[in-house]
Structures are given as C-alpha cells and as structure tokens.
Write a protein that holds these residues in place. Structure first.
Motif, PDB file in Angstrom:
ATOM      1  N   THR A   1       0.858  -1.174   0.000  1.00  0.00           N
ATOM      2  CA  THR A   1       0.000   0.000   0.000  1.00  0.00           C
ATOM      3  C   THR A   1       0.899   1.230   0.000  1.00  0.00           C
ATOM      4  O   THR A   1       1.895   1.271   0.726  1.00  0.00           O
ATOM      5  CB  THR A   1      -0.896   0.031   1.256  1.00  0.00           C
ATOM      6  OG1 THR A   1      -1.692  -1.158   1.292  1.00  0.00           O
ATOM      7  CG2 THR A   1      -1.805   1.249   1.258  1.00  0.00           C
ATOM      8  N   ILE A   2       0.569   2.220  -0.811  1.00  0.00           N
ATOM      9  CA  ILE A   2       1.356   3.447  -0.871  1.00  0.00           C
ATOM     10  C   ILE A   2       0.595   4.536  -0.132  1.00  0.00           C
ATOM     11  O   ILE A   2      -0.574   4.795  -0.416  1.00  0.00           O
ATOM     12  CB  ILE A   2       1.602   3.899  -2.328  1.00  0.00           C
ATOM     13  CG1 ILE A   2       2.091   2.717  -3.191  1.00  0.00           C
ATOM     14  CG2 ILE A   2       2.600   5.047  -2.357  1.00  0.00           C
ATOM     15  CD1 ILE A   2       3.333   2.048  -2.690  1.00  0.00           C
ATOM     16  N   VAL A   3       1.231   5.153   0.840  1.00  0.00           N
ATOM     17  CA  VAL A   3       0.592   6.229   1.583  1.00  0.00           C
ATOM     18  C   VAL A   3       1.497   7.457   1.605  1.00  0.00           C
ATOM     19  O   VAL A   3       2.723   7.347   1.507  1.00  0.00           O
ATOM     20  CB  VAL A   3       0.247   5.813   3.036  1.00  0.00           C
ATOM     21  CG1 VAL A   3      -0.708   4.630   3.044  1.00  0.00           C
ATOM     22  CG2 VAL A   3       1.498   5.481   3.827  1.00  0.00           C
ATOM     23  N   ALA A   4       0.858   8.607   1.726  1.00  0.00           N
ATOM     24  CA  ALA A   4       1.583   9.870   1.812  1.00  0.00           C
ATOM     25  C   ALA A   4       1.530  10.381   3.245  1.00  0.00           C
ATOM     26  O   ALA A   4       0.522  10.220   3.932  1.00  0.00           O
ATOM     27  CB  ALA A   4       0.957  10.892   0.864  1.00  0.00           C
ATOM     28  N   ILE A   5       2.617  10.983   3.696  1.00  0.00           N
ATOM     29  CA  ILE A   5       2.712  11.532   5.051  1.00  0.00           C
ATOM     30  C   ILE A   5       3.119  12.996   4.953  1.00  0.00           C
ATOM     31  O   ILE A   5       4.115  13.334   4.310  1.00  0.00           O
ATOM     32  CB  ILE A   5       3.735  10.746   5.899  1.00  0.00           C
ATOM     33  CG1 ILE A   5       3.300   9.279   6.031  1.00  0.00           C
ATOM     34  CG2 ILE A   5       3.870  11.372   7.283  1.00  0.00           C
ATOM     35  CD1 ILE A   5       4.303   8.400   6.729  1.00  0.00           C
ATOM     36  N   ASN A   6       2.317  13.847   5.572  1.00  0.00           N
ATOM     37  CA  ASN A   6       2.585  15.284   5.568  1.00  0.00           C
ATOM     38  C   ASN A   6       3.351  15.675   6.832  1.00  0.00           C
ATOM     39  O   ASN A   6       2.945  15.324   7.940  1.00  0.00           O
ATOM     40  CB  ASN A   6       1.272  16.062   5.517  1.00  0.00           C
ATOM     41  CG  ASN A   6       0.493  15.784   4.240  1.00  0.00           C
ATOM     42  OD1 ASN A   6       0.685  16.462   3.241  1.00  0.00           O
ATOM     43  ND2 ASN A   6      -0.379  14.780   4.276  1.00  0.00           N
ATOM     44  N   VAL A   7       4.446  16.401   6.670  1.00  0.00           N
ATOM     45  CA  VAL A   7       5.327  16.773   7.778  1.00  0.00           C
ATOM     46  C   VAL A   7       5.435  18.293   7.854  1.00  0.00           C
ATOM     47  O   VAL A   7       5.631  18.960   6.840  1.00  0.00           O
ATOM     48  CB  VAL A   7       6.732  16.157   7.583  1.00  0.00           C
ATOM     49  CG1 VAL A   7       7.675  16.630   8.676  1.00  0.00           C
ATOM     50  CG2 VAL A   7       6.651  14.641   7.571  1.00  0.00           C
ATOM     51  N   LEU A   8       5.310  18.829   9.066  1.00  0.00           N
ATOM     52  CA  LEU A   8       5.460  20.267   9.276  1.00  0.00           C
ATOM     53  C   LEU A   8       6.654  20.549  10.177  1.00  0.00           C
ATOM     54  O   LEU A   8       6.942  19.792  11.105  1.00  0.00           O
ATOM     55  CB  LEU A   8       4.204  20.855   9.931  1.00  0.00           C
ATOM     56  CG  LEU A   8       2.907  20.818   9.131  1.00  0.00           C
ATOM     57  CD1 LEU A   8       1.788  21.460   9.942  1.00  0.00           C
ATOM     58  CD2 LEU A   8       3.061  21.525   7.803  1.00  0.00           C
ATOM     59  N   TYR A   9       7.320  21.670   9.910  1.00  0.00           N
ATOM     60  CA  TYR A   9       8.382  22.171  10.774  1.00  0.00           C
ATOM     61  C   TYR A   9       7.908  23.482  11.386  1.00  0.00           C
ATOM     62  O   TYR A   9       7.505  24.403  10.660  1.00  0.00           O
ATOM     63  CB  TYR A   9       9.673  22.394   9.984  1.00  0.00           C
ATOM     64  CG  TYR A   9      10.372  21.114   9.590  1.00  0.00           C
ATOM     65  CD1 TYR A   9      11.400  20.597  10.365  1.00  0.00           C
ATOM     66  CD2 TYR A   9       9.995  20.422   8.443  1.00  0.00           C
ATOM     67  CE1 TYR A   9      12.043  19.419  10.005  1.00  0.00           C
ATOM     68  CE2 TYR A   9      10.626  19.248   8.079  1.00  0.00           C
ATOM     69  CZ  TYR A   9      11.652  18.754   8.863  1.00  0.00           C
ATOM     70  OH  TYR A   9      12.288  17.582   8.514  1.00  0.00           O
ATOM     71  N   THR A  10       7.956  23.558  12.717  1.00  0.00           N
ATOM     72  CA  THR A  10       7.483  24.734  13.441  1.00  0.00           C
ATOM     73  C   THR A  10       8.662  25.465  14.067  1.00  0.00           C
ATOM     74  O   THR A  10       9.594  24.840  14.591  1.00  0.00           O
ATOM     75  CB  THR A  10       6.494  24.308  14.555  1.00  0.00           C
ATOM     76  OG1 THR A  10       5.401  23.605  13.951  1.00  0.00           O
ATOM     77  CG2 THR A  10       5.964  25.514  15.307  1.00  0.00           C
ATOM     78  N   SER A  11       8.621  26.771  14.028  1.00  0.00           N
ATOM     79  CA  SER A  11       9.689  27.575  14.631  1.00  0.00           C
ATOM     80  C   SER A  11       9.767  27.332  16.129  1.00  0.00           C
ATOM     81  O   SER A  11       8.751  27.103  16.793  1.00  0.00           O
ATOM     82  CB  SER A  11       9.425  29.066  14.369  1.00  0.00           C
ATOM     83  OG  SER A  11      10.368  29.873  15.044  1.00  0.00           O
ATOM     84  N   THR A  12      10.969  27.398  16.671  1.00  0.00           N
ATOM     85  CA  THR A  12      11.118  27.388  18.125  1.00  0.00           C
ATOM     86  C   THR A  12      10.830  28.799  18.652  1.00  0.00           C
ATOM     87  O   THR A  12      10.963  29.778  17.923  1.00  0.00           O
ATOM     88  CB  THR A  12      12.539  26.968  18.520  1.00  0.00           C
ATOM     89  OG1 THR A  12      13.478  27.867  17.902  1.00  0.00           O
ATOM     90  CG2 THR A  12      12.839  25.550  18.052  1.00  0.00           C
ATOM     91  N   PRO A  13      10.422  28.939  19.929  1.00  0.00           N
ATOM     92  CA  PRO A  13      10.171  30.273  20.481  1.00  0.00           C
ATOM     93  C   PRO A  13      11.444  31.117  20.510  1.00  0.00           C
ATOM     94  O   PRO A  13      12.553  30.596  20.679  1.00  0.00           O
ATOM     95  CB  PRO A  13       9.674  29.967  21.901  1.00  0.00           C
ATOM     96  CG  PRO A  13       9.193  28.553  21.858  1.00  0.00           C
ATOM     97  CD  PRO A  13      10.091  27.867  20.883  1.00  0.00           C
ATOM     98  N   GLU A  14      11.294  32.396  20.358  1.00  0.00           N
ATOM     99  CA  GLU A  14      12.440  33.312  20.387  1.00  0.00           C
ATOM    100  C   GLU A  14      13.186  33.201  21.713  1.00  0.00           C
ATOM    101  O   GLU A  14      12.580  33.165  22.784  1.00  0.00           O
ATOM    102  CB  GLU A  14      11.958  34.760  20.203  1.00  0.00           C
ATOM    103  CG  GLU A  14      11.395  35.051  18.825  1.00  0.00           C
ATOM    104  CD  GLU A  14      10.967  36.499  18.692  1.00  0.00           C
ATOM    105  OE1 GLU A  14      11.246  37.300  19.615  1.00  0.00           O
ATOM    106  OE2 GLU A  14      10.342  36.838  17.660  1.00  0.00           O
ATOM    107  N   GLY A  15      14.509  33.139  21.609  1.00  0.00           N
ATOM    108  CA  GLY A  15      15.341  33.121  22.810  1.00  0.00           C
ATOM    109  C   GLY A  15      15.210  31.873  23.654  1.00  0.00           C
ATOM    110  O   GLY A  15      15.641  31.850  24.811  1.00  0.00           O
ATOM    111  N   ASN A  16      14.637  30.793  23.091  1.00  0.00           N
ATOM    112  CA  ASN A  16      14.340  29.582  23.855  1.00  0.00           C
ATOM    113  C   ASN A  16      15.053  28.392  23.223  1.00  0.00           C
ATOM    114  O   ASN A  16      14.865  28.115  22.034  1.00  0.00           O
ATOM    115  CB  ASN A  16      12.822  29.351  23.870  1.00  0.00           C
ATOM    116  CG  ASN A  16      12.399  28.231  24.797  1.00  0.00           C
ATOM    117  OD1 ASN A  16      13.131  27.277  25.017  1.00  0.00           O
ATOM    118  ND2 ASN A  16      11.189  28.344  25.340  1.00  0.00           N
ATOM    119  N   THR A  17      15.878  27.696  24.005  1.00  0.00           N
ATOM    120  CA  THR A  17      16.602  26.533  23.497  1.00  0.00           C
ATOM    121  C   THR A  17      15.969  25.211  23.940  1.00  0.00           C
ATOM    122  O   THR A  17      16.527  24.141  23.688  1.00  0.00           O
ATOM    123  CB  THR A  17      18.064  26.556  23.972  1.00  0.00           C
ATOM    124  OG1 THR A  17      18.095  26.483  25.413  1.00  0.00           O
ATOM    125  CG2 THR A  17      18.773  27.820  23.506  1.00  0.00           C
TER     126      THR A  17
END
Length: 379
Positions: free
Chosen positions: A213-229
């Motif tokens: 079966t062929i499936v697609a996966i959607n991936v998001l990249y979210t910014s980290t908070p400013e000044g936060n490690t």
C-alpha cells in the motif's frame, strides 16, 4: 564501461547502501535512478529521520538497528560529516493502549538495550516540553536520536563512488512479463536489485502490488520560540506518540521542530505535486497545541511531503522475483527502514551474491496483517 556485474535500480537509502556494499564486495556496480540522488520526490528525502531501537516485541529488528547505530557512526567518521545526532528517543504510552510499549520494555530488558521508564509525573519534570496529561508512562532510549536523511543518502553515494561504483541517470520500466528495461532496451546484469521504494509497486503489478500500500505523510516544521533553546536537540528528544498517530523531532541545524500526524493519503507518484494538504496543517496544529503547548502560537516555517510503501505485516521485502532469477527486490520500507540502512544494504548484498538466503519474514509469499501488538512498527 562494459556490462556491470550488478545493477541497483533506485538511489534512495535502500539502493545506495546496497550498491555500496556490493561495490565493497568487489563487484562492478551501476546505480541507476530517474533523477539525481537525493531528489525531493524520493522517500529518503527530508532533512532528518528518527533513529530508535523501539520495535515492540520484535527482537530481530531491535538487534539490527542496534548494529546499524554503530555502522552509522562508522560511516560518519569515514565521510567526515555529521550524519547522526544522539538526542535520545521518547515513546509516549497512552493510557489503555500500551501493548506495543510494554512489549518494547520486555525486549529491551532481554537484549540489554539501555532505557529509562518515566511515570507521568517524572515526564513532566524530565521533559517539560510535552503535556503528558493522558500518558501512562514514557520509555526513554538514550542511545537513539536522528539521522540527517538527505546528507546520509549523499554520503552513501560519495562512498559508493569512492569504491568504484558508477551512478547513472535513466528511467527503468517493466514490460507485461515484468522484465526490466532501461530507456526501452533490456536491462542486463548478473544481478539486478530493484530498490525503487513506492515505485516498486507500479513497476511490478503482479508481484509487489498485491502486498503493498502506498501512503503519503505530511510533515510540518514549526519555529522554536524566540530566545528559547528548550526545543533544540541538545535539550529535547525525538518522540513517538502512537496514541495520537504522531511522531516528531526537535530542532536541529535550524530546521525547526518536526511534527507529523500520520493521516494516510493517496498519491499519484508521477503526477501529484509534493505539497501538503490544508487538512493536515490543521490536524498537526491541533496536535501541537495538545502535546507541545509552548509551540501552539509559533509559525510553520517549512513542510515536507513523504510517501512510503507499506506491507501488510510492515516487514521489509528482500526476495527474488519468482520468474526472473537475477532480479532481487529490496524495500517495502513500511516507514521504518531508513535507520536500518547500513545493515539492510549489507544484508541485501549478501543475498544478492548468494552468500546466504533471505529471511522468511522478508519473502514475498505468506504476508498477513499483524495486530499492533505483533507489528514491529506498532501499526
């Protein structure tokens, strides 16, 4: 160049690692892909992939991936590039649905894989990035992390070239008898390994399509908070959240926090644009708000669209074509092959030169759907 002893079709992680190990066995090897290695259509694309030994009760894959970790470190040293970040991996066990996680802990105990078990209260202290309010417990694997996917593929290609391998560009197709052709001419070699990922199903409609079966996966990249490690890989692990059908990785090299909610989607491999769906954006934002509340108001900074081929039992495919004795299939990733790459490629090469037979679990015949408790992937 004369007729190569071996041809590998498909320059994703399966094909590249197989070609590399065949070349290191002394064979004359050609690696063929329709596009440039590392191209964005490939299943092996994206910035990074989770590396973890978590495989439920499956000792075979657990041993394989532990071996793969050492081989990735060796390849990293050999190529002189950072391929692997050991930030750890956290599996979140949802209340009432912990069979796979329970089985993983038993396997880790049996095989002496380092891990820690954290209660809900301990998770809140150790990993404050996560809202663990509906989590029964967490398993933390310290000798785990993430592989830089695109870089790892390209490193494998470079090492393959250094070993004397040849990289070619061309479209390999099959006829009605599933015989292979390159640009309309029969593809000839003593050994042909087909490692075309999801395209394997279309190329072999009689042999591979019935078990895939062929499936697609959607991936998001979210910014980290400013000044936060807090969400950087130095301070946060990769994670798997089966109760929410999700997984993710901390920010590394400035890419942002990766999160994917696995919503199986259909894809036309050759004609669809590699763009994520709006519904997936909304669903992933909803998940982030629930599990990573400190990122709820952060902006999406990047996205990736991946496709994978899944077998009924989520085992890989390493088997000979039933009618063409020199054609060996290598793939069926089921979403968990990349991390096994060096071990998988070495194994396929050994089968290809007939040093040993394939494993029963990798054979085309006898496939069946497994329960989540039985499945090595938890699916």
């Amino acid at each position: 160049m004369g007729k190569p002893e071996a041809i590998v079709v498909g320059a994703g992680i399966s094909g590249v690692m197989t070609a590399l190990h065949l070349a290191r066995r002394g064979l004359q090897v050609a690696l063929i892909d329709r596009w440039e290695p590392g191209h964005p259509r490939a299943s092996s694309t994206d910035y990074n992939r989770v590396y973890r030994a978590i495989h439920g009760r499956d000792e075979f894959y657990t041993k394989w991936v532990r071996d793969a970790r050492l081989r990735w470190l060796e390849l990293q040293e050999e190529i002189g590039q950072r391929l692997y970040y050991e930030c750890g991996a956290l599996i979140l066990a949802t209340e009432g649905h912990c069979h796979w996680e329970d089985a993983t802990a038993e396997t880790f105990e049996k095989l002496s894989v380092p891990y820690y078990r954290f209660s809900q209260e301990e998770l809140a202290i150790r990993f404050p990035q996560f809202d663990a309010s509906n989590i029964s417990y967490g398993l933390y694997e310290p000798e785990a992390g993430m592989l830089m996917a695109h870089r790892s593929v390209m490193a494998g290609v470079e090492l393959f070239k250094r070993a004397g391998g040849i990289v070619l560009r061309g479209k390999v197709t099959t006829d009605s008898q599933e015989r292979l052709h390159l640009e309309g001419k029969p593809l000839e070699a003593d050994l042909i390994v087909v490692a075309t990922g999801p395209w394997m199903s279309e190329m072999f409609p009689r042999t591979i399509k019935p078990i895939s079966t062929i499936v697609a996966i959607n991936v998001l990249y979210t910014s980290t908070p400013e000044g936060n490690t807090q969400f950087d890989q130095e301070n946060m692990p990769c994670w798997i959240d089966h109760g929410e059908g999700s997984f993710g990785m901390p920010s590394v090299e400035g890419h942002g926090v990766k999160a994917a909610v696995v919503i199986p989607d259909k894809i036309d491999l050759d004609n669809d644009e590699r763009l994520i769906k709006r519904a997936s954006i909304a669903r992933t934002r909803q998940y982030i708000q629930k599990r990573l509340p400190a990122l709820a108001n952060e902006r999406i900074v990047d996205s990736k669209f991946n496709q994978v081929i899944i077998t009924p039992d989520t085992h890989f495919v390493v088997d000979w074509h039933p009618e063409h004795s020199n054609v060996l299939f290598a793939g069926g990733c089921s979403g968990h092959l990349f991390k096994h790459g060096p071990v998988f490629g070495d194994f396929v090469a050994g089968v290809g030169v007939r040093d040993y037979a394939t494993a029963d679990r990798f054979k085309i015949a006898g496939r069946r759907k497994l329960s989540p408790a039985e499945s090595p992937s938890g699916r």
